[in-house]
Design a protein around this motif. Structure first.
Motif, mmCIF file in Angstrom:
data_model
loop_
_atom_site.group_PDB
_atom_site.id
_atom_site.type_symbol
_atom_site.label_atom_id
_atom_site.label_comp_id
_atom_site.label_asym_id
_atom_site.label_seq_id
_atom_site.Cartn_x
_atom_site.Cartn_y
_atom_site.Cartn_z
ATOM 1 N N THR A 229 0.831 -1.209 0.000
ATOM 2 C CA THR A 229 0.000 0.000 0.000
ATOM 3 C C THR A 229 0.859 1.249 0.000
ATOM 4 N N ASN A 230 1.846 1.295 0.882
ATOM 5 C CA ASN A 230 2.726 2.471 0.976
ATOM 6 C C ASN A 230 3.532 2.673 -0.302
ATOM 7 N N THR A 231 4.051 1.563 -0.874
ATOM 8 C CA THR A 231 4.862 1.693 -2.088
ATOM 9 C C THR A 231 4.014 2.176 -3.263
ATOM 10 N N ASN A 232 2.747 1.770 -3.331
ATOM 11 C CA ASN A 232 1.854 2.305 -4.362
ATOM 12 C C ASN A 232 1.738 3.821 -4.255
ATOM 13 N N GLU A 233 1.634 4.321 -3.030
ATOM 14 C CA GLU A 233 1.543 5.764 -2.832
ATOM 15 C C GLU A 233 2.841 6.456 -3.248
ATOM 16 N N MET A 234 3.975 5.807 -2.949
ATOM 17 C CA MET A 234 5.273 6.369 -3.340
ATOM 18 C C MET A 234 5.403 6.422 -4.856
ATOM 19 N N ILE A 235 4.929 5.388 -5.535
ATOM 20 C CA ILE A 235 5.000 5.349 -6.999
ATOM 21 C C ILE A 235 4.171 6.488 -7.594
ATOM 22 N N LYS A 236 2.985 6.693 -7.041
ATOM 23 C CA LYS A 236 2.126 7.775 -7.540
ATOM 24 C C LYS A 236 2.761 9.146 -7.302
ATOM 25 N N GLN A 237 3.436 9.302 -6.163
ATOM 26 C CA GLN A 237 4.018 10.604 -5.823
ATOM 27 C C GLN A 237 5.312 10.895 -6.575
ATOM 28 N N TYR A 238 6.217 9.900 -6.634
ATOM 29 C CA TYR A 238 7.554 10.154 -7.170
ATOM 30 C C TYR A 238 7.736 9.750 -8.633
ATOM 31 N N LYS A 239 6.772 9.023 -9.171
ATOM 32 C CA LYS A 239 6.759 8.662 -10.592
ATOM 33 C C LYS A 239 8.095 8.060 -11.076
ATOM 34 N N PRO A 240 8.467 6.910 -10.531
ATOM 35 C CA PRO A 240 9.705 6.260 -10.979
ATOM 36 C C PRO A 240 9.594 5.811 -12.424
ATOM 37 N N THR A 241 10.725 5.734 -13.091
ATOM 38 C CA THR A 241 10.752 5.257 -14.477
ATOM 39 C C THR A 241 11.189 3.794 -14.553
ATOM 40 N N MET A 242 11.818 3.307 -13.481
ATOM 41 C CA MET A 242 12.308 1.927 -13.444
ATOM 42 C C MET A 242 12.031 1.337 -12.059
ATOM 43 N N SER A 255 -1.651 -6.498 -5.496
ATOM 44 C CA SER A 255 -2.787 -7.000 -4.712
ATOM 45 C C SER A 255 -3.220 -6.014 -3.626
ATOM 46 N N ALA A 256 -2.498 -4.900 -3.494
ATOM 47 C CA ALA A 256 -2.871 -3.884 -2.500
ATOM 48 C C ALA A 256 -4.191 -3.228 -2.896
ATOM 49 N N THR A 257 -4.959 -2.805 -1.905
ATOM 50 C CA THR A 257 -6.293 -2.234 -2.167
ATOM 51 C C THR A 257 -6.221 -0.916 -2.936
ATOM 52 N N ASN A 258 -5.108 -0.203 -2.839
ATOM 53 C CA ASN A 258 -4.997 1.088 -3.533
ATOM 54 C C ASN A 258 -4.274 0.976 -4.877
ATOM 55 N N PHE A 259 -4.091 -0.271 -5.350
ATOM 56 C CA PHE A 259 -3.403 -0.422 -6.635
ATOM 57 C C PHE A 259 -4.347 -0.177 -7.800
ATOM 58 N N HIS A 260 -3.814 0.517 -8.797
ATOM 59 C CA HIS A 260 -4.491 0.690 -10.081
ATOM 60 C C HIS A 260 -3.411 0.711 -11.153
ATOM 61 N N LYS A 261 -3.720 0.172 -12.306
ATOM 62 C CA LYS A 261 -2.735 0.126 -13.386
ATOM 63 C C LYS A 261 -2.148 1.500 -13.679
ATOM 64 N N ASP A 262 -2.966 2.539 -13.540
ATOM 65 C CA ASP A 262 -2.502 3.896 -13.830
ATOM 66 C C ASP A 262 -1.358 4.329 -12.909
ATOM 67 N N ASN A 263 -1.255 3.671 -11.738
ATOM 68 C CA ASN A 263 -0.146 3.984 -10.828
ATOM 69 C C ASN A 263 1.199 3.793 -11.519
ATOM 70 N N LEU A 264 1.237 2.835 -12.459
ATOM 71 C CA LEU A 264 2.498 2.435 -13.091
ATOM 72 C C LEU A 264 2.789 3.180 -14.395
ATOM 73 N N ALA A 265 2.006 4.218 -14.686
ATOM 74 C CA ALA A 265 2.116 4.899 -15.980
ATOM 75 C C ALA A 265 3.503 5.477 -16.249
ATOM 76 N N SER A 266 4.219 5.879 -15.204
ATOM 77 C CA SER A 266 5.534 6.505 -15.400
ATOM 78 C C SER A 266 6.644 5.488 -15.638
ATOM 79 N N VAL A 267 6.390 4.205 -15.338
ATOM 80 C CA VAL A 267 7.438 3.180 -15.356
ATOM 81 C C VAL A 267 7.604 2.607 -16.764
ATOM 82 N N HIS A 268 8.833 2.685 -17.292
ATOM 83 C CA HIS A 268 9.084 2.100 -18.612
ATOM 84 C C HIS A 268 9.808 0.756 -18.523
#
Length: 503
Positions: A229-242, A255-268
């Motif tokens: 859950t926390n890492t999903n929030e970090m991904i949304k905030q910091y927008k990692p590329t890798m 499997s976290a309740t706050n996960f959505h595919k859009d969270n990963l939009a910045s990751v290539h």
């Protein structure tokens, strides 16, 4: 030779942000990271640390990993990241083997250092004193030691064939070559950002992406303790590329309740390593057309030995890919003869990135090599396209959530219980951790409860090493030649897991 790479990086890009710690609400430029390392190097040298000494760190993911590693490089000392998940007796064995000059530690988890000589415990990295040393306002540049490429930079401890710890010697040459292979293979640039979620006491956690990214001038976000859950929030905030994570972490992420595919939009680039791929994770990424790269490695050869392009990863999601730049791979039979395409054999790897041997263990070192090649202990095959696949482990090591567990070590502890006559420890399938530890038990007379065994094992081993399920039997199943049939024990444990999952 001048191997103080953080000093060079700080001159090239002094004002670029290198590290971010959300918990401490702090960020540091490359210039500031170098200054911290130089200040700590002055402190360590003043307190008797010299070239060749070992400097240990016992902490969760934290800026202190960078401070201590980089300060050690400046001094010519050897950095030892200690596994904070081990029990006190296990940590004691590592410390006795490595004989560090000092141990820096995080006070929040330092209870497990209870069996270590208190005189070795230097600074509390969470203390005000530590921060004042690293961020001293009157900075004096540190004159770095000249170091040979083949000299050790790190000792990463793994489990030996007897269950005793053994330190894999990672040289400066090995660390730099692994980093260059990774940068070239994954096209890492100074614009890339990652989150350091994998435990940095593992080779994959510190060398999988963190060191390569800092060498090239990218940005690292420090994730102190992974939580989906926390890492999903970090991904949304910091927008990692890798992202580089153990498959278990990807499972927790999606499997976290706050996960959505859009969270990963910045990751290539998504990379999974540290343990075999999980079907549930692979199926999700394939269904969403997100290429997940299986990074194959081990402590002795570094984390990144093969390369997959994105489209190939989607078409062959369980392949580890082609040998990376400057990596030589071959598959051999029991006679150490190279096998033909499609045949299964042990995977051997060679290159400038491999380890130099085990610390003060010449016999174990000799067994680990065939000429210039490192024996991985993993069974592999190569298909008609030249793609490599890991099909099994030649060694009986259990890999659960990215952690290695040696069955003989767990059996030795189980068999020391006064009620246990004999035990067999195996790995069985687990949807989240890849494998879990299971044990078949024969009691001497009166059967004991799982709760009693659980408490006993928890008192004597790290949590990830303790059996998660027991089979109580009168005799072990045997195969056609009268040997204990471990495959049948694994089948029974897997059957129990399937029933439990369905229920």
């Amino acid at each position: 030779m001048n191997l103080d790479w953080i000093k060079v990086r700080s001159l090239l890009t002094p004002d670029r942000i290198a590290l971010v710690d959300p918990i401490k609400n702090s960020e540091w430029t490359y210039k500031e990271v170098n200054v911290r390392a130089e200040n700590l190097a002055h402190y360590l040298k003043k307190n008797g640390v010299t070239k060749g000494d070992r400097v240990a760190l016992y902490a969760p993911n934290d800026i202190s990993y960078f401070d201590v590693l980089l300060a050690s490089i400046k001094i010519g000392a050897i950095f030892i990241p200690l596994n904070w998940r081990l029990k006190p007796i296990e940590i004691k064995k590592v410390v006795e083997d490595a004989q560090p000059k000092v141990i820096l530690h995080a006070s929040q988890i330092s209870k497990r250092l209870s069996l270590v000589d208190a005189a070795l415990l230097s600074l509390d990295v969470d203390s005000k004193e530590y921060n004042e040393i690293c961020e001293h306002p009157n900075h004096v540049p540190f004159l770095s030691e000249s170091i040979e490429l083949e000299s050790p930079v790190m000792l990463i401890y793994t489990t030996g064939t007897t269950g005793d710890p053994k330190g894999a010697i990672i040289t400066h040459n090995g660390m730099v070559n692994n980093s260059m292979n990774t940068i070239i293979s994954w096209n890492i640039t100074h614009e890339d950002i990652t989150i350091a979620s994998a435990p940095m006491f593992h080779i994959a956690g510190i060398s999988g992406m963190i060191i390569p990214l800092m060498l090239i001038g990218g940005k690292v976000i420090i994730d102190r303790y992974f939580d989906g859950t926390n890492t999903n929030e970090m991904i949304k905030q910091y927008k990692p590329t890798m992202l580089f994570m153990v498959p278990t972490m990807y499972y927790g992420l999606i499997s976290a309740t706050n996960f959505h595919k859009d969270n990963l939009a910045s990751v290539h680039t998504f990379v999974a390593g540290g343990s075999p791929p999980l079907k549930e994770v692979v199926n999700y990424f394939v269904s969403e057309k997100l290429p997940l790269i299986n990074s194959y490695g081990l402590t002795e050869v570094g984390p990144n030995n093969f390369k997959l392009m994105s489209e190939t990863a989607l078409q062959h999601p369980f392949s580890i890919g082609y040998p990376s730049f400057f990596v030589e791979a071959k598959i051999v039979n029991d006679q150490d003869e190279e096998v033909e395409q499609g045949q299964i054999g042990e995977l051997l790897l060679a290159g400038q990135h491999t380890f130099a041997g085990y610390w003060q263990k010449q016999e174990e070192t000799a067994k680990a090599f065939l000429g210039d090649f490192v024996r991985t202990g993993d069974l592999a095959k190569k298909d008609e396209n030249g793609l490599f696949y890991i099909v099994d482990r030649k060694k009986e090591m259990i890999i659960t959530g990215g952690e290695n567990v040696l069955p003989s070590e767990v059996e030795r502890v189980l068999n020391a219980h006064p009620a246990v006559k004999d035990s067999v420890v195996v790995g069985y399938e687990h949807p989240r951790y890849g494998q879990s530890v299971g044990a078949a038990i024969i009691f001497k007379d009166k059967e004991r409860s799982e709760a009693e065994l659980d408490q006993y094992m928890t008192d004597n081993l790290a949590g990830y090493k303790t059996p998660k399920h027991y089979l109580f039997v009168d005799v072990f199943p045997t195969n056609s030649v009268g040997k204990t049939d471990k495959k049948e024990i694994i089948r029974l444990l897997n059957e129990w897991t399937t029933v439990k999952t369905i229920n």
